[in-house]
Design an enzyme around this catalytic site. Sequence first.
Site, PDB file in Angstrom:
ATOM      1  CD  GLU A   1      -3.039  -0.421  -0.460  1.00 60.96           C
ATOM      2  OE1 GLU A   1      -2.947  -0.244  -1.281  1.00 60.96           O
ATOM      3  OE2 GLU A   1      -3.698  -0.975   0.560  1.00 60.96           O
ATOM      4  CG  HIS A   2      -0.411   4.778   0.493  1.00 63.82           C
ATOM      5  ND1 HIS A   2      -0.395   6.150   0.124  1.00 63.82           N
ATOM      6  CD2 HIS A   2      -1.231   4.789   1.284  1.00 63.82           C
ATOM      7  CE1 HIS A   2      -1.781   6.071   0.943  1.00 63.82           C
ATOM      8  NE2 HIS A   2      -1.807   5.920   1.280  1.00 63.82           N
TER       9      HIS A   2
ATOM     10  CG  ASP B   1       0.517   3.345  -6.184  1.00 67.93           C
ATOM     11  OD1 ASP B   1       1.170   4.182  -5.450  1.00 67.93           O
ATOM     12  OD2 ASP B   1      -0.842   2.923  -7.222  1.00 67.93           O
TER      13      ASP B   1
ATOM     14  CB  ALA C   1     -15.987   1.444   0.228  1.00 72.36           C
TER      15      ALA C   1
ATOM     16  CB  SER D   1     -15.928   3.600  -7.295  1.00 75.77           C
ATOM     17  OG  SER D   1     -15.607   4.755  -6.853  1.00 75.77           O
TER      18      SER D   1
ATOM     19  CG  ASP E   1      -6.518   2.366  -7.490  1.00 76.67           C
ATOM     20  OD1 ASP E   1      -5.625   1.542  -7.111  1.00 76.67           O
ATOM     21  OD2 ASP E   1      -6.924   2.797  -7.266  1.00 76.67           O
TER      22      ASP E   1
END
Length: 378
Positions: A33-34, A36, A121, A125, A171
């Site tokens: 996480e974090h 990329d 969330a 999206s 993402d």
Amino acid sequence: MIDTSILHKAFADRFGRVGIAYAAPGRINLIGEHTDYNGGFVFPGAVEQSITLVISPNGTDRVNAYAIDLQLEASFSVNDTDGPSDVNMRYVYGVVREMIAAGVSVAGFDVVYGGDVPLGAGMSSSAALECCFATALNDLFGGGRLDRMTMAKIGQATEHKYVGVMCGIMDQFASMYGRKGSLMRLDCRSGEYEYFPWNPEGYKLVLVNSSVKHELVGSPYNDRRRSCERVAQMAGVETLRDCTWRQLEELRPRLADEDYRRARYVLGEKDRVLAVCEALQRGDYEEVGCQMYLTHDGLAKDYEVSCDEIDFLVDEARRVGVTGSRIMGGGFGGCTINLVKEGLYDRFCSEVKNSYKNRFGIDCQIIPVLVGNGARRL
Ligand code: GLA
């Protein structure tokens, strides 16, 4: 994925003809996480929850878009240099403009879109929306010329230039490259990736949505990135991927404590992703889970992107005996991702729901994860 017939009907009612359907998924991330935007590794997979659209060229230069879930409509010219002000529509506009900049002759079209990726969330999206439009426009106006990585980068550029979130590539990569039943390890520096079949016998992956809406637009997400860039620059490396523990410790006296802690998290996460890859090769899910908890500690204490509600969900998971749990995605709310033994699943779901409601007076939502396919024409 939502029932596409609803979108086909809405399209026919609104525009009086038939359109073509496309879908692109949201994502989960097992670990990394974090990392990329720091040139590191990520471990995402696409989920079945997707953004779906029905589209047809209209022979003009205008885009007429209707977001069915938000009941929001917009009309703008593909040549417009400002675009709509509504943030949701800016994603659509941004993809159109970036596709044109990439040499695709996008002309006017009518479109209706919606989906079941919960908004805010931490399931991406917005990337799903960008990748869905990029795939459709590439197909309809570009003869399928652009490759998937180019389209992922178009989604990322849309976030940077039209929405103001300086996100990494994870993402959009996951939404474009997802494969049913597999997670992917992406090296964000080289762009190399590998599929890892995800079939952890005896365990389930489940998301718990805290219902605290995470909003990266205008959030300290960009500040985190800037901290990392400052440390990388002082270490004389392009990204923190190339910064060693020794370099970081040597720099420490010259760094703001906050920047030091951000970088300490990133370097630790680099090691954890590799530990998880090795553990997966051995089928050692207990070790995978340990690393997930460690990631959460780093994200909460050093990177400071968690919140009370999410910390509570992770503590509850630990109390019930869940194998691994951590905040997922950009942070500041959203979901936890949990690796849960099958035998514990029902108890975990009911206990966490009750205790969360008692503590915060709001409902959390349990979302079982099914790893699905990437962006495509339906
Ligand atoms: C958001 C961004 C991604 C990534 C994650 C954190 O989802 O869009 O690029 O930085 O946060 O891992």
